[in-house]
Design an enzyme around this catalytic site. Structure first.
Site, mmCIF file in Angstrom:
data_model
loop_
_atom_site.group_PDB
_atom_site.id
_atom_site.type_symbol
_atom_site.label_atom_id
_atom_site.label_comp_id
_atom_site.label_asym_id
_atom_site.label_seq_id
_atom_site.Cartn_x
_atom_site.Cartn_y
_atom_site.Cartn_z
ATOM 1 N N ASN A 36 0.847 -1.195 0.000
ATOM 2 C CA ASN A 36 0.000 0.000 0.000
ATOM 3 C C ASN A 36 0.884 1.247 0.000
ATOM 4 O OD1 ASN A 36 -2.344 1.539 0.056
ATOM 5 N ND2 ASN A 36 -3.138 0.603 1.936
ATOM 6 N N PHE A 37 0.241 2.391 -0.216
ATOM 7 C CA PHE A 37 0.880 3.712 -0.152
ATOM 8 C C PHE A 37 2.010 3.876 -1.165
ATOM 9 C CE2 PHE A 37 -0.754 2.737 4.180
ATOM 10 C CZ PHE A 37 -1.856 3.582 4.130
ATOM 11 N N LEU A 38 1.861 3.237 -2.330
ATOM 12 C CA LEU A 38 2.790 3.504 -3.435
ATOM 13 C C LEU A 38 2.542 4.936 -3.909
ATOM 14 C CD1 LEU A 38 4.711 2.936 -5.818
ATOM 15 C CD2 LEU A 38 2.770 1.853 -6.987
ATOM 16 N N THR B 65 -4.564 -3.393 -3.744
ATOM 17 C CA THR B 65 -5.710 -2.856 -4.480
ATOM 18 C C THR B 65 -5.251 -1.626 -5.248
ATOM 19 O OG1 THR B 65 -6.342 -1.478 -2.597
ATOM 20 C CG2 THR B 65 -7.440 -3.618 -2.785
ATOM 21 N N LEU C 82 -6.627 -0.955 3.484
ATOM 22 C CA LEU C 82 -6.821 0.438 3.902
ATOM 23 C C LEU C 82 -6.521 1.427 2.784
ATOM 24 C CD1 LEU C 82 -5.088 -0.082 7.331
ATOM 25 C CD2 LEU C 82 -7.554 -0.078 6.849
HETATM 26 S S1 NHW Z 1 -3.051 2.039 -5.285
HETATM 27 C C1 NHW Z 1 -2.523 3.686 -5.145
HETATM 28 C C2 NHW Z 1 -1.293 3.963 -5.961
HETATM 29 N N1 NHW Z 1 -0.874 5.349 -5.783
HETATM 30 C C3 NHW Z 1 -1.433 6.391 -6.400
HETATM 31 O O1 NHW Z 1 -2.293 6.255 -7.229
HETATM 32 C C4 NHW Z 1 -0.924 7.748 -5.967
HETATM 33 C C5 NHW Z 1 -0.861 8.742 -7.084
HETATM 34 N N2 NHW Z 1 -0.056 8.230 -8.181
HETATM 35 C C6 NHW Z 1 1.282 8.046 -8.109
HETATM 36 O O2 NHW Z 1 1.939 8.303 -7.113
HETATM 37 C C7 NHW Z 1 -2.631 1.352 -3.653
HETATM 38 C C8 NHW Z 1 1.949 7.463 -9.345
HETATM 39 O O3 NHW Z 1 1.116 7.679 -10.453
HETATM 40 C C9 NHW Z 1 2.265 5.956 -9.222
HETATM 41 C C10 NHW Z 1 2.794 5.431 -10.546
HETATM 42 C C11 NHW Z 1 3.345 5.750 -8.154
HETATM 43 C C12 NHW Z 1 1.009 5.139 -8.855
HETATM 44 N N3 NHW Z 1 -0.074 -0.153 -8.872
HETATM 45 O O4 NHW Z 1 6.720 5.293 -12.566
HETATM 46 P P1 NHW Z 1 5.790 5.141 -13.717
HETATM 47 C C13 NHW Z 1 -1.196 0.849 -3.687
HETATM 48 O O5 NHW Z 1 -0.307 1.518 -3.184
HETATM 49 C C14 NHW Z 1 2.421 0.870 -13.268
HETATM 50 C C15 NHW Z 1 0.802 -0.921 -9.573
HETATM 51 O O6 NHW Z 1 6.258 5.698 -15.006
HETATM 52 P P2 NHW Z 1 3.953 6.909 -12.348
HETATM 53 C C16 NHW Z 1 -0.929 -0.490 -4.306
HETATM 54 C C17 NHW Z 1 1.945 1.153 -14.679
HETATM 55 O O7 NHW Z 1 0.983 0.209 -15.087
HETATM 56 N N4 NHW Z 1 1.377 -0.523 -10.725
HETATM 57 O O8 NHW Z 1 4.339 5.720 -13.378
HETATM 58 C C18 NHW Z 1 0.413 -0.559 -5.010
HETATM 59 C C19 NHW Z 1 3.257 1.073 -15.453
HETATM 60 O O9 NHW Z 1 3.617 -0.294 -15.648
HETATM 61 P P3 NHW Z 1 3.303 -0.993 -17.073
HETATM 62 C C20 NHW Z 1 1.081 0.713 -11.166
HETATM 63 O O10 NHW Z 1 2.603 7.363 -12.702
HETATM 64 C C21 NHW Z 1 0.636 -1.911 -5.614
HETATM 65 C C22 NHW Z 1 4.271 1.663 -14.479
HETATM 66 O O11 NHW Z 1 3.659 1.569 -13.166
HETATM 67 C C23 NHW Z 1 0.189 1.560 -10.497
HETATM 68 O O12 NHW Z 1 5.042 7.917 -12.281
HETATM 69 C C24 NHW Z 1 1.994 -2.050 -6.270
HETATM 70 C C25 NHW Z 1 4.539 3.134 -14.770
HETATM 71 O O13 NHW Z 1 5.474 3.580 -13.846
HETATM 72 C C26 NHW Z 1 -0.389 1.071 -9.308
HETATM 73 N N5 NHW Z 1 -1.268 1.793 -8.589
HETATM 74 O O14 NHW Z 1 3.912 6.155 -10.937
HETATM 75 C C27 NHW Z 1 2.238 -3.424 -6.815
HETATM 76 N N6 NHW Z 1 0.092 2.706 -11.176
HETATM 77 O O15 NHW Z 1 3.688 -2.436 -16.923
HETATM 78 C C28 NHW Z 1 2.627 -4.406 -5.718
HETATM 79 C C29 NHW Z 1 0.891 2.593 -12.249
HETATM 80 O O16 NHW Z 1 1.843 -0.810 -17.324
HETATM 81 C C30 NHW Z 1 2.991 -5.765 -6.289
HETATM 82 N N7 NHW Z 1 1.486 1.393 -12.272
HETATM 83 O O17 NHW Z 1 4.144 -0.277 -18.101
HETATM 84 C C31 NHW Z 1 3.426 -6.770 -5.213
HETATM 85 C C32 NHW Z 1 4.814 -6.475 -4.709
HETATM 86 C C33 NHW Z 1 5.245 -7.402 -3.550
HETATM 87 C C34 NHW Z 1 5.440 -8.826 -3.985
HETATM 88 C C35 NHW Z 1 5.954 -9.738 -2.827
HETATM 89 C C36 NHW Z 1 6.206 -11.216 -3.182
HETATM 90 C C1 EN5 Z 2 -5.821 1.855 -1.989
HETATM 91 N N1 EN5 Z 2 -6.232 1.491 -0.664
HETATM 92 O O1 EN5 Z 2 -12.389 7.736 -7.092
HETATM 93 C C2 EN5 Z 2 -6.864 2.673 -2.635
HETATM 94 N N2 EN5 Z 2 -13.331 7.856 -5.081
HETATM 95 O O2 EN5 Z 2 -16.572 6.412 -5.688
HETATM 96 C C3 EN5 Z 2 -6.367 3.225 -3.957
HETATM 97 N N3 EN5 Z 2 -16.412 9.496 -5.728
HETATM 98 O O3 EN5 Z 2 -15.219 9.350 -3.855
HETATM 99 C C4 EN5 Z 2 -7.405 3.268 -5.031
HETATM 100 N N4 EN5 Z 2 -15.237 12.595 -9.434
HETATM 101 O O4 EN5 Z 2 -18.914 9.145 -6.435
HETATM 102 C C5 EN5 Z 2 -8.547 4.175 -4.749
HETATM 103 N N5 EN5 Z 2 -19.735 10.855 -5.269
HETATM 104 C C6 EN5 Z 2 -9.507 4.327 -5.889
HETATM 105 C C7 EN5 Z 2 -10.545 5.363 -5.563
HETATM 106 C C8 EN5 Z 2 -10.040 6.773 -5.756
HETATM 107 C C9 EN5 Z 2 -10.952 7.831 -5.203
HETATM 108 C C10 EN5 Z 2 -12.272 7.809 -5.887
HETATM 109 C C11 EN5 Z 2 -14.678 7.812 -5.583
HETATM 110 C C12 EN5 Z 2 -15.283 6.486 -5.206
HETATM 111 C C13 EN5 Z 2 -15.462 8.966 -4.967
HETATM 112 C C14 EN5 Z 2 -17.344 10.483 -5.213
HETATM 113 C C15 EN5 Z 2 -16.949 11.885 -5.601
HETATM 114 C C16 EN5 Z 2 -16.859 12.090 -7.078
HETATM 115 C C17 EN5 Z 2 -16.342 13.439 -7.405
HETATM 116 C C18 EN5 Z 2 -16.150 13.568 -8.898
HETATM 117 C C19 EN5 Z 2 -18.745 10.110 -5.708
HETATM 118 C C20 EN5 Z 2 -21.126 10.568 -5.510
HETATM 119 C C21 EN5 Z 2 -21.778 10.320 -4.153
HETATM 120 C C22 EN5 Z 2 -23.306 10.274 -4.219
HETATM 121 C C23 EN5 Z 2 -23.882 10.442 -2.801
HETATM 122 C C24 EN5 Z 2 -25.364 10.386 -2.829
HETATM 123 C C25 EN5 Z 2 -25.855 9.130 -3.473
HETATM 124 C C26 EN5 Z 2 -25.265 8.921 -4.848
HETATM 125 C C27 EN5 Z 2 -23.763 8.957 -4.807
#
Ligand code: NHW
Ligand code: EN5
Length: 388
Positions: free
Chosen positions: A136-138, A172, A388
């Site tokens: 988590n928290f990537l 997730t 979470l």
């Molecule tokens: S999901 C929340 C992830 N974080 C965010 O969304 C925060 C905002 N975004 C960012 O910080 C919960 C960046 O956009 C991140 C990507 C860092 C997401 N999971 O560096 P590049 C988690 O924390 C792939 C996995 O250029 P970026 C779960 C993407 O498909 N992969 O991208 C974490 C591409 O690969 P591809 C993800 O935008 C689970 C590559 O990254 C992803 O600067 C991790 C691009 O990299 C995501 N959410 O950075 C996996 N988002 O193959 C755990 C993008 O498609 C696996 N990508 O080319 C298990 C490990 C342990 C194993 C133990 C045996």
């Molecule tokens: C790792 N643990 O999209 C998690 N949230 O529906 C990482 N929408 O809050 C991945 N866009 O629908 C997290 N309001 C992926 C989720 C990222 C955050 C996200 C959504 C989930 C959300 C709200 C606000 C939308 C704002 C515009 C939404 C509608 C609520 C309405 C209330 C009354 C009854 C009908 C629905």
């Protein structure tokens, strides 16, 4: 299409049709002596940092990285704002590994610019209890996006998990990767509809006025079920029994013992809340519900900076109907000033969502396992795991 994910032991989209592949590990463990001994290289300006979350200054840096750069909704109106106390709780469960709290910082400024974490868990898939890492928290700082840093973070956490002789993980994401075991929908129950509408989280329904909307979502002042009370330390054994029996029904679920339940479910102010029903006659604990606190920053709103959201966590009903139990959870959340109560369509949640006036959100949550195949995936209602 997925230059990185194609190289990893995860369900590949191209194998989706192949029903001959068995459930279970995709590749076998390698001898520990073959696990790479040193960290993966980072671009020259950066260095790895194993994070000590007992260090308040470091925790503040992590909080701030996430508060400014973590997950947003698809229209960039809200961003998750995990509190420092929540992060400590989420990242330091029983037997956590400090080496799995992985930061990247700029060598010169020492600024934290990226993070990924794992925590250990036992997760059951069908009848197989597997030691896993929950990842988590990537997060990569907005200014460093799209430079392929994420794959380096993922490889590094994988290496450190392997060093503990653990070969599977659960995670997730809001984005589609190869390959979800299931895809869940977020549902939202307005508690403070006026504020939700003001910040753009929800809209006034057709033919609805503000005063009709406020009335629609009104709740009683106190829980209705006799014997409904906050969980205490003395309840850990009873709650563990209830939860273990309940989670046994799902295809994928955590294998919680009392030590886990004390950490993950004992109430902590503004982090996790748990309630139970103790029968007024027999003093038996018959039902249980819980939620965690995850505020979101409201981006670009003149009137409000944060939304206070409760997220449904683990709930078990044996005597009180689940719908009544969750109605009491809504009531206590409202009393505690939450603006919205969120839930996924996991476990038996479908059975109360519509009746309790939850509406479907615009977000989805995809669940993944690393190095573990579940043929054809599962339905959200077969999933007993909340991350979470
Ligand atoms: S999901 C929340 C992830 N974080 C965010 O969304 C925060 C905002 N975004 C960012 O910080 C919960 C960046 O956009 C991140 C990507 C860092 C997401 N999971 O560096 P590049 C988690 O924390 C792939 C996995 O250029 P970026 C779960 C993407 O498909 N992969 O991208 C974490 C591409 O690969 P591809 C993800 O935008 C689970 C590559 O990254 C992803 O600067 C991790 C691009 O990299 C995501 N959410 O950075 C996996 N988002 O193959 C755990 C993008 O498609 C696996 N990508 O080319 C298990 C490990 C342990 C194993 C133990 C045996
Ligand atoms: C790792 N643990 O999209 C998690 N949230 O529906 C990482 N929408 O809050 C991945 N866009 O629908 C997290 N309001 C992926 C989720 C990222 C955050 C996200 C959504 C989930 C959300 C709200 C606000 C939308 C704002 C515009 C939404 C509608 C609520 C309405 C209330 C009354 C009854 C009908 C629905």
């Amino acid at each position: 299409r997925h230059k990185f994910w194609e190289t990893q032991p995860v369900g590949q989209f191209r194998d989706a049709a192949d029903t001959s592949l068995p459930d279970g590990p995709i590749e076998p463990p390698t001898p520990l002596s073959e696990v790479r001994a040193d960290p993966y290289p980072l671009p020259a300006a950066f260095e790895w940092l194993t994070c000590d979350l007992d260090d308040d200054a470091l925790l503040a840096d992590l909080y701030s990285l996430l508060a400014h750069n973590y997950v947003e909704d698809d229209e960039n109106m809200f961003r998750f704002n995990y509190s420092p106390a929540f992060l400590r709780w989420a990242l330091k469960p029983p037997s956590f590994f400090r080496a799995w709290h992985i930061g990247v910082r700029a060598k010169e400024s020492k600024k934290l610019v990226a993070f990924i974490s794992g925590v250990p868990a036992r997760i059951r898939a069908r009848d197989d209890v597997v030691r896993m890492a929950e990842i988590n928290f990537l997060c990569v700082h907005k200014k460093l996006r799209s430079k392929r840093l994420a794959p380096v973070l993922i490889r590094e956490v994988t290496r450190r998990v392997h060093q503990e002789n653990i070969w599977q993980a659960a995670y997730t994401a809001g984005v589609v990767l190869p390959t979800p075991i299931t895809t869940c929908r977020y549902w939202h129950r307005s508690l403070n509809p006026k504020k939700l509408i003001d910040v753009g989280f929800s809209r006034l329904g057709p033919r609805m006025t503000m005063s009709r909307t406020v009335r629609l979502y009104k709740l009683p002042d106190a829980p209705l079920t006799p014997g409904f009370r906050r969980m205490e330390l003395r309840d850990v054994a009873a709650v563990t029994r209830l939860l273990r029996a309940y989670l046994a029904r799902f295809v994928v679920a955590p294998d919680f013992d009392e030590v886990d339940v004390e950490h993950w479910l004992l109430p902590q102010e503004d982090v996790v809340d748990s309630y139970l029903v103790e029968s007024p006659e027999t003093h038996e604990v018959t039902d249980f519900c819980s939620f965690y606190t995850l505020p979101s920053s409201v981006l670009n709103n003149a009137n409000y900076a944060t939304l206070k959201a409760a997220y449904s966590y683990y709930n078990v009903s044996t005597k009180t109907p689940l719908q009544q139990l969750m109605n009491d959870a809504l009531i206590v959340a409202k009393q505690k000033n939450y603006d919205v109560f969120n839930a996924l369509d996991v476990m038996e949640n479908e059975s109360f969502l519509k009746e309790l006036k939850f509406g479907p959100g615009d977000g989805q949550l995809h669940y993944y396992l690393y190095n573990y195949r579940i043929r054809n995936g599962i339905k959200p209602s077969e999933l007993g795991l909340v991350l979470l």
